[in-house]
Design a protein around this motif. Structure first.
Motif, mmCIF file in Angstrom:
data_model
loop_
_atom_site.group_PDB
_atom_site.id
_atom_site.type_symbol
_atom_site.label_atom_id
_atom_site.label_comp_id
_atom_site.label_asym_id
_atom_site.label_seq_id
_atom_site.Cartn_x
_atom_site.Cartn_y
_atom_site.Cartn_z
ATOM 1 N N TYR A 72 8.998 -6.239 -2.675
ATOM 2 C CA TYR A 72 8.676 -5.345 -1.568
ATOM 3 C C TYR A 72 9.237 -3.954 -1.861
ATOM 4 O O TYR A 72 10.240 -3.798 -2.571
ATOM 5 C CB TYR A 72 9.295 -5.853 -0.260
ATOM 6 N N LYS A 73 8.583 -2.931 -1.268
ATOM 7 C CA LYS A 73 9.132 -1.574 -1.238
ATOM 8 C C LYS A 73 9.183 -1.119 0.219
ATOM 9 O O LYS A 73 8.295 -1.464 1.019
ATOM 10 C CB LYS A 73 8.275 -0.607 -2.051
ATOM 11 N N TYR A 124 9.716 2.241 2.989
ATOM 12 C CA TYR A 124 9.473 3.676 3.113
ATOM 13 C C TYR A 124 10.055 4.138 4.449
ATOM 14 O O TYR A 124 9.900 3.458 5.480
ATOM 15 C CB TYR A 124 7.978 3.984 3.095
ATOM 16 N N VAL A 174 11.497 6.471 -0.695
ATOM 17 C CA VAL A 174 10.933 5.197 -1.163
ATOM 18 C C VAL A 174 12.044 4.398 -1.842
ATOM 19 O O VAL A 174 12.748 4.910 -2.705
ATOM 20 C CB VAL A 174 9.786 5.434 -2.159
ATOM 21 N N SER A 175 12.206 3.142 -1.438
ATOM 22 C CA SER A 175 13.261 2.312 -2.010
ATOM 23 C C SER A 175 12.881 1.829 -3.397
ATOM 24 O O SER A 175 11.716 1.862 -3.796
ATOM 25 C CB SER A 175 13.513 1.098 -1.119
ATOM 26 N N ALA A 176 13.875 1.364 -4.125
ATOM 27 C CA ALA A 176 13.602 0.576 -5.324
ATOM 28 C C ALA A 176 12.999 -0.755 -4.885
ATOM 29 O O ALA A 176 13.043 -1.128 -3.716
ATOM 30 C CB ALA A 176 14.894 0.345 -6.105
ATOM 31 N N VAL A 177 12.418 -1.473 -5.828
ATOM 32 C CA VAL A 177 11.799 -2.759 -5.504
ATOM 33 C C VAL A 177 12.863 -3.748 -5.017
ATOM 34 O O VAL A 177 13.931 -3.877 -5.618
ATOM 35 C CB VAL A 177 11.075 -3.328 -6.739
ATOM 36 N N GLN A 178 12.579 -4.418 -3.895
ATOM 37 C CA GLN A 178 13.485 -5.407 -3.311
ATOM 38 C C GLN A 178 12.812 -6.783 -3.388
ATOM 39 O O GLN A 178 11.661 -6.942 -2.983
ATOM 40 C CB GLN A 178 13.795 -5.074 -1.842
ATOM 41 N N TRP A 202 6.669 -0.815 5.078
ATOM 42 C CA TRP A 202 6.902 -1.607 3.870
ATOM 43 C C TRP A 202 5.575 -2.025 3.272
ATOM 44 O O TRP A 202 4.533 -1.921 3.912
ATOM 45 C CB TRP A 202 7.810 -2.811 4.139
ATOM 46 N N ARG A 254 0.893 -0.653 2.505
ATOM 47 C CA ARG A 254 1.947 -0.042 3.304
ATOM 48 C C ARG A 254 1.578 -0.020 4.780
ATOM 49 O O ARG A 254 0.487 0.406 5.163
ATOM 50 C CB ARG A 254 2.200 1.385 2.816
ATOM 51 N N GLY A 263 12.769 2.091 -10.259
ATOM 52 C CA GLY A 263 13.693 1.011 -9.947
ATOM 53 C C GLY A 263 14.710 0.739 -11.038
ATOM 54 O O GLY A 263 15.325 -0.326 -11.054
#
Length: 649
Positions: free
Chosen positions: A83-84, A86, A128-132, A159, A166, A283
Motif C-alpha cells: 500500500y501507499k 497520501y 507520498v509514503s514509502a510502500v507499506q 491510499w 487512490r 522506497g
C-alpha cells in the motif's frame, strides 16, 4: 478553581474499538502554522476543546483559524499486499502509521510541510509514503496531526493498494481508538519517545555540542527543526521559511530531510550515486549506501542500474533493456579475481568470477584457504565503454582498506597501495567508443577490516556505471579464449592459474622446478605446482579470428574446497540509543542473527558479553547475512546493527 490544562478529556475513549469511525480532536486558540505550536501545548493531546467522530479521513474547509487537529484510530487493510498513503492539508500536516496496534510504534510516513489545496497529493514529495506492507484483517494504529493558521483549512488521507486505485480512506476501514491507545502513556515515555524520534541527544554528542535536555527540543523559529541541526546544516534557526527550502536540489525540503535524518546540504547523503529524493520516492533508504547494489523489485537489476537507466526499481515489470550480446564472443559480465596469501601475491590459492571488485569482508577471509589477514587479490577484466560514438572522460574512484592499484589499458590510473584508508582516490582516462581496454585491479589486506570499493563515473553524463554495463571477461571454463598478450597462452588459462593475461610473462618461473609459465602450459601442469595437472583443451582466438587448436588431456575433477571459517567481530557499545553511557558490566550478552535471507536471517546464536567476535563454521555456499544486537542485564535488546554479508563459493 482548576486550570484548563489540568482538566480531564472532554470525552472519554471507549474501552474497546468500534467499527466505522476514528476520533477527531480539535484544539482551538492555537496560533501559527507549525505543528510544533500544537504539540508543545501542555493540554495536548489529552484536553481538546471538541471531540467528534470522523467517518472518513477527510474534512471540509473553513472551520476556523488558529486551531489544531488530532485524528486517532485504527486502519484495517482489505487485502494483504503493498500500500501507499497520501496526505494533503492546510497548513502543516503529518500522517503517522504503526506497524502494529501499538501507538508508541507510530512513525511519520507522509507529511505536508507547508500547505496544499484540498486533496492535492503532489505538491511535496513528502506527501507520498514509502510502500507499506499490510496484512488483511490486521489493524494498524494511525494518527493524523494538522495545524491551521489563517485562510483555508482542510486535511485528507488517501491510499492505494491491491486491486484499487487512490481513494480517501472510508469508514469501512476505520476503527476508533481504545482507552489505552495513547501515543505517550506518561511524561517519561513522552520524553523518551520525542528524544528517540528526533535523536537530538545522539546528534549533539556526534557533533560535540552541549546537550540541552529542554522539552520540546530547542526550536526558536517553530519550524519543526531542531536548532542545533539547523546550525550544523548552515540554516538559520531564526528563519521559519528555510524549512521549505531545498538547498541541495534533491527534491526534498529541509523539513523532509530532517524527518529522514539525512544531510540537507548533500543531494546524495549516502554517496551511492542515487539522489536522496529518488531514493525516498522509490522506497529506498537515502542513508544506506548498500541499497544501490540491491535489487528491490527482484527483477535481476540493481537499484543503481535501474535509476541510471530511468526504470522504476520498485516495479519488477519496468526494467532495463539488455543489449544484444556480441555473436560468438565467449564473454560474461564481471571480472576474474586471483586470490593470494600474502600482501604481495606470494602464494596463489584460487581464481573465481566476481561480479565486481567491490567487496567488504570485515575481519574475515574471502574464501578458500586464505587467512583473515595478510592476503591480496588481482582482478582482470576488459572495460567496454558504455557509449556509442566519440570519446568520453571516465573517472575511477577507489576506497580501500588497506591498499589498491588500478590499471586501465596498461596505464596506472590509481596508485593507493599505501596511504590513508579514509581517503577516496581518483583517476581519469579518456576512452573511445568501440574500443576495449584491459583492466587490472590489485588489492592487499594487512590486518583488521578488509574492504574495497570501485566506482566508475562517466563525467560527460555524471552517471555512475554499474560493473555489468562495462566489465566483461571470458569465463574460466570457456573452451574458446583470446590471447591478449600474444604469448601463445590463452587468457583463461593464465587467469585460472595465477598468471598475467595482459603482459607476456611466458618466460617467468613461478615454481621451484625451474619450469616457465609457457613450459607449464605446454606440459599440461600448473605453473605454480608442476606436480599438479593444469590441462586446457580448446581454441585460441586471434585478432583476425583465425584459430589454433591446443588439445590436451581433460582436466581432472578439482578437489573439494573446504568450507571457510567466517569470523564476525565487533566493538562493545559505549552508549545506549538515547545517548546515555552503558558500562561493560551492564551488557549480558550479544545476539547474532544469521541466514541466507537478507530481510529475515532466521538463525540465532548468543555470545557471552566478554566476547567481541564469533566464528561460523560449515556454512553452505551462497550469500550469508549477519546482524548483531546487544542484550543488557535487564534483558533489553538494542536495535539491530547494520546487516553485513559474506559470499561463500
Amino acid at each position: 478553581m482548576r486550570g484548563v490544562d489540568s482538566l480531564p478529556p472532554t470525552a472519554a475513549l471507549p474501552e474497546s474499538s468500534e467499527a466505522g469511525w476514528a476520533e477527531l480532536r480539535y484544539f482551538d486558540g492555537v496560533s501559527g502554522n507549525s505543528l510544533a505550536q500544537l504539540t508543545s501545548l501542555s493540554r495536548y493531546p489529552d484536553n481538546p476543546d471538541q471531540v467528534l467522530e470522523l467517518t472518513r479521513l477527510s474534512v471540509s474547509p473553513n472551520r476556523a483559524d488558529n486551531y489544531g487537529s488530532l485524528v486517532r484510530g485504527f486502519i484495517e487493510a482489505p487485502a494483504s499486499g503493498l500500500y501507499k498513503f497520501y496526505v494533503s492539508g492546510d497548513d502543516e500536516t503529518q500522517f503517522l502509521l504503526s506497524p502494529s496496534q501499538n501507538a508508541s510504534d507510530a512513525r511519520v510516513i507522509a507529511s505536508v510541510t507547508g500547505w496544499t489545496s484540498a486533496r492535492d497529493y503532489s505538491k511535496y514529495s513528502s506527501q507520498v509514503s514509502a510502500v507499506q506492507e499490510l496484512t488483511a484483517g490486521k489493524r494498524y494504529y494511525f494518527e493524523l496531526r494538522h495545524k491551521e493558521g489563517g485562510g483555508g483549512d482542510h486535511f485528507s488521507v488517501a491510499w492505494e493498494g491491491p486491486g484499487f486505485g487512490r481513494s480517501v480512506i472510508d469508514s469501512q476501514y476505520l476503527y476508533s481508538p481504545r482507552q489505552e491507545s495513547q501515543l505517550y502513556p506518561d511524561t517519561a515515555d513522552a520524553r523518551r519517545g520525542f528524544s528517540a524520534g528526533y535523536r537530538v541527544g545522539f546528534f549533539d554528542g556526534e557533533h560535540n555540542l552541549p546537550f540541552n535536555d529542554a522539552y520540546p527540543p530547542l526550536d526558536e523559529d517553530q519550524d519543526g527543526l531542531y536548532d542545533n541541526w539547523e546550525v550544523q546544516a548552515g540554516l538559520n534557526p531564526a528563519d521559519p521559511e528555510d524549512a521549505n527550502a531545498d538547498p541541495d536540489n534533491d527534491l526534498l525540503t529541509t523539513a523532509d530531510e530532517y524527518q529522514l535524518w539525512i544531510d540537507p546540504t548533500s543531494a546524495d547523503t549516502d554517496g551511492d550515486s542515487i539522489p536522496d529524493g529518488a531514493e525516498f520516492a522509490y522506497g529506498l533508504d537515502p542513508a544506506d549506501p548498500l541499497d544501490a547494489e540491491r535489487d528491490a523489485d527482484g527483477d535481476g537489476y540493481s537499484n543503481l542500474r535501474e535509476y541510471n537507466e530511468g526504470t522504476d526499481p520498485s516495479n519488477p515489470d519496468d526494467k532495463p533493456v539488455e543489449p544484444e550480446a556480441p555473436v560468438d564472443v565467449p564473454y560474461t559480465q564481471g571480472l576474474v579475481g586471483q586470490y593470494f596469501s600474502g600482501r604481495n601475491f606470494e602464494t596463489f590459492d584460487f581464481a573465481r568470477l566476481d561480479e565486481s571488485p567491490t567487496n567488504s569482508w570485515g575481519g574475515g577471509s574471502p574464501g578458500g584457504n586464505l587467512p583473515n589477514d595478510r592476503f591480496s587479490v588481482r582482478w582482470y577484466s576488459t572495460l567496454v565503454p558504455a557509449f556509442d560514438s566519440g570519446q568520453r572522460n571516465y573517472e575511477f574512484r577507489i576506497s580501500r582498506d588497506d591498499g589498491a592499484r588500478l590499471y586501465v589499458g596498461g596505464d596506472l590510473i590509481i596508485d593507493a597501495w599505501t596511504g590513508m584508508n579514509s581517503t577516496t582516490y581518483r583517476g581519469q582516462k579518456v576512452l573511445l567508443s568501440g574500443e576495449s581496454y584491459p583492466v587490472t585491479v590489485e588489492y592487499n589486506e594487512g590486518y583488521g577490516g578488509a574492504s574495497i570499493t570501485l566506482q566508475v563515473v562517466d563525467l560527460s553524463s555524471g552517471q555512475t556505471l554499474t560493473p555489468s554495463d562495462i566489465f566483461r571477461v571470458t569465463p574460466l571454463d570457456s573452451s574458446i579464449s583470446a590471447d591478449t598478450d600474444g604469448d601463445s597462452i590463452p587468457d583463461t588459462w593464465e587467469m585460472k592459474y595465477g598468471s598475467d593475461p595482459w603482459e607476456d610473462d611466458s618466460n617467468q618461473v613461478l615454481n621451484n622446478e625451474g619450469l616457465s609459465v609457457l613450459e607449464a602450459f605446454n606440459s599440461g601442469v600448473s605453473p605454480r605446482a608442476p606436480d599438479q595437472p593444469a590441462a586446457w583443451e580448446g581454441a585460441i582466438v586471434s585478432s583476425d579470428d583465425s584459430t589454433t587448436s591446443e588439445p590436451s588431456a581433460p582436466e581432472p575433477e578439482p578437489e573439494p574446497t573446504p568450507s571457510p571459517i567466517v569470523t564476525l567481530s565487533w566493538t562493545a557499545p559505549g552508549t545506549r540509543i538515547d545517548g546515555s553511557s552503558i558500562a561493560l558490566s551492564e551488557i549480558a550478552s550479544y545476539r547474532i542473527n544469521y541466514g541466507q535471507s537478507e530481510t529475515n536471517p532466521e538463525n540465532v546464536v548468543t555470545v557471552p558479553s566478554e566476547q567481541t567476535s564469533f566464528e561460523f563454521k560449515d556454512l553452505g555456499s551462497g550469500v550469508w547475512y549477519f546482524y548483531l544486537r546487544t542484550v543488557d542485564q535487564n534483558g533489553l535488546l538494542s536495535p539491530p546493527s547494520n546487516t553485513v554479508q559474506y559470499r561463500i563459493q
